[in-house]
Motif scaffolding. Sequence first.
Motif, PDB file in Angstrom:
ATOM      1  N   VAL A  85       0.682  -0.982   0.090  1.00 62.49           N
ATOM      2  CA  VAL A  85      -0.093   0.144  -0.132  1.00 62.49           C
ATOM      3  C   VAL A  85       0.697   1.202   0.057  1.00 62.49           C
ATOM      4  CG1 VAL A  85      -1.828   1.440   1.356  1.00 62.49           C
ATOM      5  CG2 VAL A  85      -1.901  -1.081   1.082  1.00 62.49           C
ATOM      6  N   LYS A  86       2.013   1.211   0.429  1.00 61.77           N
ATOM      7  CA  LYS A  86       2.908   2.404   0.784  1.00 61.77           C
ATOM      8  C   LYS A  86       3.361   2.967  -0.730  1.00 61.77           C
ATOM      9  CE  LYS A  86       4.373   1.590   5.534  1.00 61.77           C
ATOM     10  NZ  LYS A  86       5.441   1.365   6.386  1.00 61.77           N
ATOM     11  N   LYS A  87       3.760   1.810  -1.603  1.00 62.83           N
ATOM     12  CA  LYS A  87       4.272   2.085  -2.857  1.00 62.83           C
ATOM     13  C   LYS A  87       3.138   2.865  -3.638  1.00 62.83           C
ATOM     14  CE  LYS A  87       7.938  -1.136  -3.328  1.00 62.83           C
ATOM     15  NZ  LYS A  87       8.673  -2.210  -4.107  1.00 62.83           N
ATOM     16  N   ALA A  88       1.864   2.522  -3.421  1.00 60.09           N
ATOM     17  CA  ALA A  88       0.744   2.964  -4.018  1.00 60.09           C
ATOM     18  C   ALA A  88       0.987   3.180  -5.574  1.00 60.09           C
ATOM     19  CB  ALA A  88       0.366   4.383  -3.604  1.00 60.09           C
ATOM     20  N   GLU A  89       1.519   2.015  -6.110  1.00 63.64           N
ATOM     21  CA  GLU A  89       1.765   2.006  -7.646  1.00 63.64           C
ATOM     22  C   GLU A  89       0.459   1.133  -8.215  1.00 63.64           C
ATOM     23  OE1 GLU A  89       5.717   0.774  -8.321  1.00 63.64           O
ATOM     24  OE2 GLU A  89       6.552   2.682  -7.728  1.00 63.64           O
ATOM     25  N   PRO A  90       0.041   1.346  -9.409  1.00 65.59           N
ATOM     26  CA  PRO A  90      -0.960   0.254  -9.975  1.00 65.59           C
ATOM     27  C   PRO A  90      -0.276  -0.781 -10.589  1.00 65.59           C
ATOM     28  CG  PRO A  90      -0.567   2.395 -11.326  1.00 65.59           C
ATOM     29  CD  PRO A  90       0.129   2.714 -10.083  1.00 65.59           C
ATOM     30  N   VAL A  91      -0.922  -1.897 -10.656  1.00 60.93           N
ATOM     31  CA  VAL A  91      -0.415  -3.095 -11.359  1.00 60.93           C
ATOM     32  C   VAL A  91      -0.416  -2.587 -12.762  1.00 60.93           C
ATOM     33  CG1 VAL A  91      -0.678  -5.555 -11.818  1.00 60.93           C
ATOM     34  CG2 VAL A  91      -1.290  -4.460  -9.429  1.00 60.93           C
ATOM     35  N   ALA A  92       0.841  -3.052 -13.659  1.00 59.06           N
ATOM     36  CA  ALA A  92       0.964  -2.797 -14.845  1.00 59.06           C
ATOM     37  C   ALA A  92       0.339  -3.704 -15.957  1.00 59.06           C
ATOM     38  CB  ALA A  92       2.243  -2.524 -15.110  1.00 59.06           C
ATOM     39  N   ASN A  93      -1.135  -4.007 -15.539  1.00 60.45           N
ATOM     40  CA  ASN A  93      -1.449  -4.704 -16.649  1.00 60.45           C
ATOM     41  C   ASN A  93      -2.829  -4.386 -17.067  1.00 60.45           C
ATOM     42  OD1 ASN A  93       0.083  -6.539 -14.784  1.00 60.45           O
ATOM     43  ND2 ASN A  93      -0.161  -7.775 -16.756  1.00 60.45           N
ATOM     44  N   ASP A  94      -3.562  -4.651 -18.101  1.00 58.70           N
ATOM     45  CA  ASP A  94      -4.792  -4.204 -18.383  1.00 58.70           C
ATOM     46  C   ASP A  94      -5.846  -5.202 -17.645  1.00 58.70           C
ATOM     47  OD1 ASP A  94      -4.631  -1.992 -19.999  1.00 58.70           O
ATOM     48  OD2 ASP A  94      -4.670  -3.277 -21.954  1.00 58.70           O
ATOM     49  N   TRP A  95      -5.461  -6.558 -17.407  1.00 60.26           N
ATOM     50  CA  TRP A  95      -6.397  -7.334 -16.819  1.00 60.26           C
ATOM     51  C   TRP A  95      -5.761  -7.442 -15.236  1.00 60.26           C
ATOM     52  CZ3 TRP A  95     -10.786  -9.146 -18.669  1.00 60.26           C
ATOM     53  CH2 TRP A  95     -11.124  -8.932 -20.003  1.00 60.26           C
ATOM     54  N   VAL A  96      -6.269  -7.371 -14.271  1.00 59.17           N
ATOM     55  CA  VAL A  96      -5.856  -7.424 -12.830  1.00 59.17           C
ATOM     56  C   VAL A  96      -6.990  -8.183 -11.995  1.00 59.17           C
ATOM     57  CG1 VAL A  96      -4.792  -6.182 -10.959  1.00 59.17           C
ATOM     58  CG2 VAL A  96      -4.395  -5.325 -13.169  1.00 59.17           C
ATOM     59  N   TRP A  97      -6.429  -9.226 -11.378  1.00 60.97           N
ATOM     60  CA  TRP A  97      -7.199  -9.762 -10.271  1.00 60.97           C
ATOM     61  C   TRP A  97      -7.181  -9.092  -9.174  1.00 60.97           C
ATOM     62  CZ3 TRP A  97     -10.541 -13.737 -11.081  1.00 60.97           C
ATOM     63  CH2 TRP A  97     -10.422 -14.530 -12.442  1.00 60.97           C
ATOM     64  N   ILE A  98      -8.216  -8.799  -8.406  1.00 62.28           N
ATOM     65  CA  ILE A  98      -8.360  -8.067  -7.206  1.00 62.28           C
ATOM     66  C   ILE A  98      -8.838  -8.796  -6.136  1.00 62.28           C
ATOM     67  CG2 ILE A  98      -9.226  -6.019  -6.092  1.00 62.28           C
ATOM     68  CD1 ILE A  98      -9.145  -4.532  -8.819  1.00 62.28           C
ATOM     69  N   ILE A  99      -8.172  -9.166  -4.988  1.00 63.08           N
ATOM     70  CA  ILE A  99      -8.343 -10.342  -4.298  1.00 63.08           C
ATOM     71  C   ILE A  99      -8.601  -9.763  -2.651  1.00 63.08           C
ATOM     72  CG2 ILE A  99      -7.825 -12.667  -3.476  1.00 63.08           C
ATOM     73  CD1 ILE A  99      -6.071 -12.817  -6.174  1.00 63.08           C
ATOM     74  N   ASP A 100      -9.554 -10.167  -2.001  1.00 61.07           N
ATOM     75  CA  ASP A 100      -9.625 -10.089  -0.617  1.00 61.07           C
ATOM     76  C   ASP A 100      -9.749 -11.566  -0.137  1.00 61.07           C
ATOM     77  OD1 ASP A 100      -9.676  -9.644   2.079  1.00 61.07           O
ATOM     78  OD2 ASP A 100     -11.149  -8.048   1.918  1.00 61.07           O
ATOM     79  N   PRO A 101      -8.961 -12.207   0.530  1.00 59.51           N
ATOM     80  CA  PRO A 101      -9.094 -13.604   0.671  1.00 59.51           C
ATOM     81  C   PRO A 101      -9.828 -13.898   1.882  1.00 59.51           C
ATOM     82  CG  PRO A 101      -6.815 -13.014   1.462  1.00 59.51           C
ATOM     83  CD  PRO A 101      -7.336 -11.709   0.523  1.00 59.51           C
ATOM     84  N   LEU A 102      -9.962 -12.754   2.854  1.00 58.66           N
ATOM     85  CA  LEU A 102     -10.903 -13.010   3.900  1.00 58.66           C
ATOM     86  C   LEU A 102     -11.294 -11.505   4.308  1.00 58.66           C
ATOM     87  CD1 LEU A 102     -12.259 -14.204   6.576  1.00 58.66           C
ATOM     88  CD2 LEU A 102     -10.005 -14.273   7.624  1.00 58.66           C
ATOM     89  N   ASP A 103     -12.631 -11.337   3.918  1.00 64.24           N
ATOM     90  CA  ASP A 103     -13.135 -10.186   4.217  1.00 64.24           C
ATOM     91  C   ASP A 103     -13.991 -10.103   5.583  1.00 64.24           C
ATOM     92  OD1 ASP A 103     -14.430  -7.327   3.625  1.00 64.24           O
ATOM     93  OD2 ASP A 103     -16.067  -8.426   2.950  1.00 64.24           O
ATOM     94  N   GLY A 104     -13.648  -9.366   6.558  1.00 65.87           N
ATOM     95  CA  GLY A 104     -14.424  -9.391   7.625  1.00 65.87           C
ATOM     96  C   GLY A 104     -13.566 -10.348   8.772  1.00 65.87           C
ATOM     97  N   THR A 105     -12.252 -10.009   8.568  1.00 65.74           N
ATOM     98  CA  THR A 105     -11.397 -10.728   9.660  1.00 65.74           C
ATOM     99  C   THR A 105     -11.723 -10.774  10.962  1.00 65.74           C
ATOM    100  OG1 THR A 105      -9.722 -10.314   8.328  1.00 65.74           O
ATOM    101  CG2 THR A 105      -9.051 -11.099  10.376  1.00 65.74           C
TER     102      THR A 105
END
Length: 292
Positions: A85-105
């Motif tokens: 999060v500190k780097k705050a750089e976008p992933v350099a792909n048009d197609w990007v998987w966005i994953i939260d393996p556990l929402d509501g820890t």
Amino acid sequence: MNINQSEKLAEILKLARSVGWGAADILSSYYHGGDKEDQLDVNEDKKDGPVTTADLEANHYILNKLQAELGTEEFGYLSEETFDVKKAEPVANDWVWIIDPLDGTRDFIDKTGEYCLHIALAYQGRPVIAIVAIPEAGKLYYASKGNGTFVETRDGQITPIKVSDRSTPEELYLIVSRSHRDERFQKLIDALPLKGKKYMGSVGGKISTILEQESDVYISLSGKSAAKDWDFAAPELILTEAGGKFTYETGEPVFYNQGDVKKWGCLIATNGHCHELLCEKAAAILKQIDSE
């Protein structure tokens, strides 16, 4: 891959559903493993909240499965547990998987059962495939752009799902957390002319109640901190493909993988029938609150 390759996207959605169920089984196995501290292995030192072994195991499983099938050349991966999060750089792909393996820890740790997992595939910042699995409900919600939202149960039954047809603010129910409300947010929701409030943990869980027609409105308002890409990408698509709407209070759409994953401001999710009116009301109320 081309955004118009519908057959390829259908194959990817099928893969994502399988991965979603597998990750749900991992989370559930930890959840039901007992109350021993070593089974959860809670790390309270993480700035944005606790992390459990279940988080990490589910994350590892999801990334391994997707990368084994799809590789890393065309597809990028933005996961809560691996993104800096500190780097705050976008992933350099048009197609990007966005994953939260556990929402509501916290719900997972406190054994409320109201935890879930999110897997979304975004193209140029907008979600086109989404999975929200709620292990303790035995349900997996999935959607692909332009094809509607479905709910799948563990026995393999698949049912299309739509939001409610309640169409005036006075008929609508707000879904909120039992806690995590600062004074500004409390003033906002108290001032909205809604019928009542219902309670649910995790963002995916909250959006699922809109799909199940148990509620109609969800609001995220940043304060000292803000929700992040992985909190919203998958829930947004399962909501909008079921007939709902999800925008900032200005009506602007949400874009993901923009570098800063924190979603500052006010985001509103509704069953869609009076979305613009609620956005206008929320904006006016916030303006009044901030002028006091």
